[in-house]
Scaffold this active site. Structure first.
Site, PDB file in Angstrom:
ATOM      1  N   GLU A  19      61.735  46.499  20.372  1.00  0.00           N
ATOM      2  CA  GLU A  19      62.274  47.708  19.283  1.00  0.00           C
ATOM      3  C   GLU A  19      62.718  48.997  19.922  1.00  0.00           C
ATOM      4  OE1 GLU A  19      59.698  45.672  18.979  1.00  0.00           O
ATOM      5  OE2 GLU A  19      59.518  44.665  16.748  1.00  0.00           O
ATOM      6  N   GLU A 496      79.965  37.037  43.448  1.00  0.00           N
ATOM      7  CA  GLU A 496      78.820  36.875  42.607  1.00  0.00           C
ATOM      8  C   GLU A 496      79.027  36.817  40.929  1.00  0.00           C
ATOM      9  OE1 GLU A 496      75.181  38.837  43.820  1.00  0.00           O
ATOM     10  OE2 GLU A 496      75.985  38.849  45.893  1.00  0.00           O
ATOM     11  N   CYS A 528      63.988  46.963  30.501  1.00  0.00           N
ATOM     12  CA  CYS A 528      63.131  45.752  30.900  1.00  0.00           C
ATOM     13  C   CYS A 528      63.534  44.798  31.574  1.00  0.00           C
ATOM     14  CB  CYS A 528      62.805  45.153  29.506  1.00  0.00           C
ATOM     15  SG  CYS A 528      62.314  46.376  28.208  1.00  0.00           S
ATOM     16  N   HIS A 653      70.385  42.520  53.554  1.00  0.00           N
ATOM     17  CA  HIS A 653      70.596  43.438  53.016  1.00  0.00           C
ATOM     18  C   HIS A 653      69.374  44.075  52.306  1.00  0.00           C
ATOM     19  CE1 HIS A 653      72.193  46.596  50.320  1.00  0.00           C
ATOM     20  NE2 HIS A 653      71.512  45.812  49.320  1.00  0.00           N
ATOM     21  N   CYS A 655      67.220  47.450  50.180  1.00  0.00           N
ATOM     22  CA  CYS A 655      67.827  48.821  49.354  1.00  0.00           C
ATOM     23  C   CYS A 655      66.720  49.313  48.681  1.00  0.00           C
ATOM     24  CB  CYS A 655      68.984  48.739  48.494  1.00  0.00           C
ATOM     25  SG  CYS A 655      68.770  47.209  47.389  1.00  0.00           S
ATOM     26  N   GLU A 677      70.828  50.523  52.399  1.00  0.00           N
ATOM     27  CA  GLU A 677      70.738  51.570  51.370  1.00  0.00           C
ATOM     28  C   GLU A 677      70.431  52.624  52.098  1.00  0.00           C
ATOM     29  OE1 GLU A 677      69.808  51.728  47.364  1.00  0.00           O
ATOM     30  OE2 GLU A 677      68.480  53.413  47.930  1.00  0.00           O
ATOM     31  N   HIS A 706      75.558  53.836  43.266  1.00  0.00           N
ATOM     32  CA  HIS A 706      74.770  54.194  41.913  1.00  0.00           C
ATOM     33  C   HIS A 706      75.749  55.447  41.167  1.00  0.00           C
ATOM     34  CE1 HIS A 706      71.999  52.376  44.538  1.00  0.00           C
ATOM     35  NE2 HIS A 706      71.498  51.929  43.658  1.00  0.00           N
TER      36      HIS A 706
HETATM   37  N1  GLN Z   1      74.207  40.543  46.965  1.00  0.00           N
HETATM   38  C1  GLN Z   1      73.523  41.473  45.813  1.00  0.00           C
HETATM   39  C2  GLN Z   1      74.588  42.209  45.238  1.00  0.00           C
HETATM   40  O1  GLN Z   1      75.596  42.696  45.818  1.00  0.00           O
HETATM   41  C3  GLN Z   1      72.555  42.364  46.462  1.00  0.00           C
HETATM   42  C4  GLN Z   1      71.883  43.106  45.231  1.00  0.00           C
HETATM   43  C5  GLN Z   1      70.618  44.214  45.637  1.00  0.00           C
HETATM   44  O2  GLN Z   1      70.651  44.721  47.022  1.00  0.00           O
HETATM   45  N2  GLN Z   1      69.854  44.295  44.908  1.00  0.00           N
HETATM   46  O3  GLN Z   1      74.419  42.583  44.043  1.00  0.00           O
HETATM   47 ZN    ZN Z   2      70.957  46.673  47.448  1.00  0.00          ZN
END
Ligand code: GLN
Ligand code: ZN
Length: 770
Positions: A19, A496, A528, A653, A655, A677, A706
């Site tokens: 809520e 993806e 969430c 990868h 981040c 990152e 971002h």
């Molecule tokens: N391969 C994922 C994407 O590109 C990696 C996401 C992440 O680093 N959190 O969304």
């Molecule tokens: Zn990432």
């Protein structure tokens, strides 16, 4: 006989049907007034207290509610909103609060004041909850500046509840903040303590019996000046005359145990799950007249408590101590979902092994009953016992084949090793892939457009047939490939589109996982997450990504990366088993990913990326336990990747975090290429790479995905030039700093176009230099 009480350090706040989330989002859109939002908050508190009361807790907890984050509440309570926001004098407290949390919007007067960027957000200890980081300068002043806490106390009292108020303690509050200048924030303590004193005096005056004061930093490695500050601070706070329950959680106290026991407070709460081995010492050291609160019910996980084991842990404490004993959850229940009640679709057998917040309250009730009226507790204990026994013996949890494979992997010295060292692999891969210098790529996901999300939702509701859904996803993949080719990227991704979430997608295809319908846990503000539950041995019944990857590769002559989520990240973002070490669960997942790597390779995929964004956040709170974790975590990654032939290029990868303190371990993962990152702290990371020479190839993110801002070519060139000062050109990749699924196509294409141009600029410079 000891008196037994029950309480909890805190309760979830967003509401069982989220809520608060929906009210907040409406409020931010201007569709719900402050008054209406306050009403939602009040109704949630009222309901949550009623639930605690109904479960027979001796106190309800007041002060754990927050519209965004409890640490941010303290910034207002303590009157230390950062001056840089230059809030308009007429701005309401709630408007200022959301400006701090989300970044300032223009003021009502039509102007933006000061520096209104949002407060930094970071993880609350080793949880997936994020708090807003208080900002301090040498000039920071404090003053009791909010009535919220006192209003909430009055609310609870008006409802007839016995109240235990909760505050974040002064040392933890300072510790969790950051200086914005070169001052030392501990020096602010002297100014801060009188405000805490005034708050405690007000609470006492309001008739609050107990104040829980949270100092979770007592479970960390503290510098001596911070440890030393505890004693004097608490002597001073004790003057207010309120009964203080000092609360610690998430971690054993270790060298701070004696200190925690002797502070001048009326009681001490300890984490009876993660620090179970310290209970006997605490019972010895804590003066007899003080209340000992033991968190025997796990507040960090979703399993039913083994009540017999919990009673066996409590009994010696009762024998030893004359003072009151309180039973509790180990920490706030903020970190678990509300209730199993709506989980009717959940596998009935597994459901019976679980306990969410509401069921945990029930467990506390049973424990208290077992100690006070044993006969009355018998039926509940029996039910618990049979659930625990069922889980322990279930063939769905324990699979012989998985155990055997795990044992064999432990024996196999080559399981976590590629055939040849990096230098050799690099040569073979270069020959195979023929990539230009400064190869360009992306991190994996492309925009999850409304069309994609709509198709998935319809498919999940059963309104879109499998073939139609698959066709829609194929069309998205083809679209992504065509756009990347048009942009001139060197290494492509399939985008993806078919994945809702990078962990859930794999969990749903692996055995040993279940998913809840409503098991939401607050991550930050209105956000969430619904973590999967790993209940049993993990196995991969069939390939998970091969069809999509092979299809994507069939569309292009350029290499298309196969895209997998790594074992540590799958572990870290799930609720995990508590009946075997995390290392074992991770290795099981690693073996499933290893099989997928082998199948992708067999399908002709030349580059495979195994994402591990969560490696850093799995670090234990105590440094002394870092190496043990890093050993099994990096090994799990190597086991996943180790099956790849030399000519297959393994990417990873990472981040969300600062990596400089674990660079050698990241290097030990031995990925051929790491994309990382950096863009928000580019210089920091590059400093790290200057000091530690990362041996393999690396793509420091060249722009921040971002932000909706499109980076221009010149700024990317500049960043790459800085990077090539510490990373040799022949090892440097060019890529954004994370996946692009939250962005739109226009900004994505504009940014990538500039990124590709920047790579061309660098290539021509290199050629010019000859
Ligand atoms: N391969 C994922 C994407 O590109 C990696 C996401 C992440 O680093 N959190 O969304
Ligand atoms: Zn990432």
């Amino acid at each position: 006989m000891n008196s037994i009480h029950t309480h909890i350090p805190g309760y979830p706040r967003v509401g069982a049907a989220r809520e608060l989330k929906f009210a907040l989002e409406k409020h931010w859109k201007g569709e719900l007034s402050e008054v209406e939002l306050e009403n939602t908050g009040r109704a949630l508190r009222e309901r949550h207290w009623a639930e605690q009361r109904a479960a027979g807790l001796d106190f309800v907890t007041v002060g754990d509610f927050a519209f965004y984050d409890h640490v941010a509440n303290h910034m207002q309570l303590l009157g230390c909103e950062p001056a840089r926001f230059e809030f308009h004098p007429d701005a309401s407290p709630l408007a200022r609060y959301f400006d701090m949390a989300r970044g300032a919007t223009a003021c009502r007067c039509g102007q933006a004041h000061g520096d209104g960027h949002a407060l930094e957000m970071t993880k609350w200890f080793d949880t997936n909850y994020h708090y807003l980081v208080p900002e301090f300068t040498a000039a920071t002043q404090f003053a009791l500046s909010s009535e919220h806490l006192f209003d909430e106390v009055a609310e609870a009292q008006a409802l007839g509840h016995r109240v235990k108020a909760v505050l974040l303690g002064p040392l933890s509050f300072l510790w969790l903040g950051k200086e914005r200048d070169d001052s030392a924030r501990l020096a602010l303590l002297e100014r801060l303590l009188p405000v805490y004193g005034a708050i405690l005096a007000r609470l006492k005056e309001a008739g609050v019996e107990w104040v829980q004061i949270d100092e979770p930093i007592l479970g960390l490695d503290l510098p001596s000046e911070w440890r030393n500050a505890f004693e004097t601070s608490y002597w001073q706070l004790n003057q207010a005359g309120a009964q203080l329950l000092l609360a610690t959680y998430f971690s054993p106290l270790e060298e701070n145990l004696g200190l925690a026991c002797r502070l001048p407070v009326a009681g001490l709460h300890v984490d009876g799950v993660r620090a179970a081995h310290e209970l006997a010492s605490v019972a010895d050291w804590l003066p007899a007249h003080k209340v000992l609160s033991v968190g025997v019910v796990d507040g960090r996980n979703i399993w039913r408590t083994d009540l017999d084991a919990a009673l066996a842990r409590i009994q010696p404490l009762l024998d030893k101590r004359r003072g009151a004993l309180w039973l509790s959850s180990s920490c706030s229940l903020l970190h678990v979902p509300y209730t199993l009640a709506p989980e009717t679709a959940l596998d009935a057998e597994v459901r019976n092994w679980l306990a969410f917040a509401a069921e945990k309250l029930g467990e506390l009730q049973t424990l208290k009953l077992a100690l006070t009226q044993p006969e009355a507790a018998a039926p509940a204990l029996l039910a618990s016992r049979s659930a625990i026994a069922g889980r322990r013996g279930s063939p769905r949890v324990h699979k012989a084949a998985v155990a055997e494979r795990l044992a064999a992997t432990a024996q196999d010295a080559n399981a976590d090793r590629r055939a040849s060292p990096f230098g050799q692999r690099q040569r073979i891969q270069q020959q195979r892939l023929q990539l230009p210098a400064y190869p360009t790529t992306t991190i994996g996901s492309f925009p999850q457009t409304p069309a994609i999300r709509g198709a998935r939702a319809a498919w999940r509701r059963g309104e879109l047939a499998d073939e139609r859904y698959e066709a829609a996803m194929r069309a998205e993949i083809e679209d992504a490939i065509r756009r990347q080719e048009a942009l001139g990227l060197d290494v492509l991704v399939h985008g993806e589109a078919e994945r809702n979430d990078m962990v859930e997608y794999f969990g749903e295809q692996l055995e040993g996982f279940v998913f809840t319908a409503q098991g939401w846990v607050q991550s930050y503000g209105s956000r969430c997450v619904k973590p999967p539950i790993i209940f049993g041995d993990v196995e991969r019944p069939q390939p998970m990504t091969v069809q999509w990857a092979a299809y994507a590769q069939s569309l292009s002559s350029k290499p298309v990366k196969g895209m997998l989520t790594g074992p540590v990240t799958i572990l870290q973002w799930s609720f995990v088993r508590d009946d075997q070490p995390r290392a074992d669960t991770t290795l099981q997942i690693a073996l499933a990913i290893r099989d997928e790597v082998r199948d992708l390779e067999a399908a002709g995929i030349a580059i495979i990326q195994i994402d591990e964004p969560a490696v850093r956040e799995g670090l234990p709170l105590r440094r002394s336990r870092w190496n043990e974790y890093l050993d099994w975590a990096t090994r799990a990654f190597r086991v996943s990747a180790g099956v790849a032939r030399d000519g297959t290029q393994i990417h990873t990868h990472m981040c969300y975090a600062e990596f400089n303190d674990i660079l050698p371990q990241i290097a030990a993962m031995d990925a051929d290429v790491i994309t990382i990152e950096t863009s928000r702290s580019a210089m920091e990371l590059l400093k790290g790479f200057g000091a530690f020479r990362y041996p393999n190839e690396i793509g420091p993110g060249v722009y921040d995905i971002h932000s909706p801002r499109v980076p221009d070519t010149a700024s990317i060139v500049a960043l790459l030039q800085k990077a090539s000062a510490v990373i040799p050109a022949e090892r440097l990749w060019v890529n954004p700093d994370c996946g692009l699924k939250t962005r739109g196509w226009p900004e994505t294409e504009a940014a990538l176009r500039n990124m590709v141009s920047a790579a061309h600029v660098l290539r021509s410079e290199t050629t010019a230099r000859g």
